[in-house]
Design an enzyme around this catalytic site. Structure first.
Site: not given
Length: 155
Positions: A90, A113, A121-122, A148
């Site tokens: 962050y 979001n 946002c993950h 991912e």
């Protein structure tokens, strides 16, 4: 408002369009009133998301319209610049939007979001790398990051 519910390995993902852009993608969200109705935006988003969840590398290019405040818009734009398969803190995201001391405000904007997965946002984690906060739940956040990391070698 056109909307569909996409079945994903992480549960239903409600997609909403304004006919020109994707305006929402939410896990466990309530679909808008009325029957499901698709359009070209939802078809494209659904195809890209289906490929993503099937483990294929996807560079999301479906148009999105997010609304929000100017600060939220800057955070959401910065989210889209995080490379696939990578995470940032962050604090790092706050620095990228021009205010290194705004990590909490960035976290709040991140939590608002409206378009999960497509606006990633993950990919934002705590300063120590821990998984913190995700509107879809930490189990989903972990699963998205795991997916991912497996796809990253394909990009």
């Amino acid at each position: 408002m056109p909307h569909v519910t996409l079945d994903t390995p992480l549960g239903p993902l409600v997609l909403v369009s304004d006919g020109q852009a994707l305006t929402a993608a939410t896990f466990d969200g309530s679909p808008p009133a009325g029957h499901e109705e698709t359009d070209a935006v939802l078809d494209a988003a659904g195809a890209q998301l289906a490929a993503y969840f099937a483990g294929e590398p996807v560079a999301f290019d479906v148009p999105v319209r997010l609304g929000g405040t100017p600060f939220q818009a800057s955070v959401w734009a910065a989210l889209r610049a995080i490379p696939h398969g990578e995470t940032i803190s962050y604090g790092t995201l706050a620095a990228r939007v021009g205010d290194p001391k705004a990590a909490q405000a960035v976290g709040a904007a991140n939590g608002q979001n409206p378009v999960a997965v497509v606006v990633p946002c993950h990919r934002v984690v705590g300063a120590d790398g821990s998984l913190t906060g995700y509107a879809g739940g930490l189990d989903r956040k972990r699963a998205l990051l795991d997916l991912e990391s497996r796809q990253r070698s394909l990009f």
